[in-house]
Design an enzyme around this catalytic site. Sequence first.
Site, PDB file in Angstrom:
ATOM      1  N   PRO A 298      -7.598 -21.336  90.141  1.00 56.31           N
ATOM      2  CA  PRO A 298      -8.624 -21.312  89.093  1.00 56.31           C
ATOM      3  C   PRO A 298      -8.094 -20.810  87.740  1.00 56.31           C
ATOM      4  O   PRO A 298      -8.875 -20.630  86.808  1.00 56.31           O
ATOM      5  CB  PRO A 298      -9.686 -20.333  89.631  1.00 56.31           C
ATOM      6  CG  PRO A 298      -9.266 -19.966  91.003  1.00 56.31           C
ATOM      7  CD  PRO A 298      -7.793 -20.215  91.078  1.00 56.31           C
ATOM      8  N   SER A 299      -6.797 -20.584  87.610  1.00 60.16           N
ATOM      9  CA  SER A 299      -6.239 -19.975  86.403  1.00 60.16           C
ATOM     10  C   SER A 299      -6.071 -20.977  85.274  1.00 60.16           C
ATOM     11  O   SER A 299      -5.370 -21.981  85.433  1.00 60.16           O
ATOM     12  CB  SER A 299      -4.874 -19.351  86.720  1.00 60.16           C
ATOM     13  OG  SER A 299      -4.156 -19.083  85.537  1.00 60.16           O
TER      14      SER A 299
END
Length: 199
Positions: A11-12
Site C-alpha cells: 500500500p506504499s
Amino acid sequence: MAHIDYYFGTPSPWTYLAGTRLEEIAARHGTGITYKPLDLLQLFDRTGGIRPANRHPSRMEYRAQELRRWSEYLGMSLNLKPAFWPVNPAPSSYAIIAAQKAGGGDLPALISSFVRAVWAEDLNIADDDVIRAKLSAAGFDPSLADSGLFVGAQAYERNLEEAVEAGAFGAPFYIVRESGERFWGQDRLDFLDRHLSTL
C-alpha cells in the site's frame, strides 16, 4: 554478484513511485534481488515510526505535496486520496511471496501492478478477484492467490523480523547484502546505483 534485499509494502505510495527503477539498476550491475513484502504499520511500530493516521497534520500536508511533486516529476499518475487506502496488505503480499516461490512470471510487474492498483487505479488489492487478475496479467497462475496461505503468512512475518534486524524502518528499503549499505526511499535509488558500481 551483489544481492539486494528489497523490503516494501504494497500500500506504499513511495513503493509505487519507485516504479521499476530498482530492476533497471540491478540489471545494469548484474545484481540479484530478493523481494520481501511486509506489514509497514508494524514496521513503524517496531522501529520508532508513526503510522500515517497518527501523524501531525503538517507532516501529512507535506507528504501530500511531496507525493504530488514526485508523481509529476516521474510522470506517474497518482491519486492522493485513493478509494482503497488504507488497505489490508497481507493478501497481495502473500500472492507476491507465492509468485516469487513459484517463478515463471514477471515478479516486478506483479509488484508494480499491485501498488499501481492502489494509487492510480482505485482497486482493492485485498480483493481476491483483483489479486487473481494481477497474477494472471503478470504471467502467474491465478490460483496462487489461494495456495500457500500458511507459508505466505509465515514468510510475511519473517520478512518483518528480518527487516527490523537488518535496520530497515520504512519503504521502499534496499539493503546490499555484501556491504550492509542501506538505502531508504525511492529518492535514494541513484545512491544505490552509485554504490553498486563500487562493488
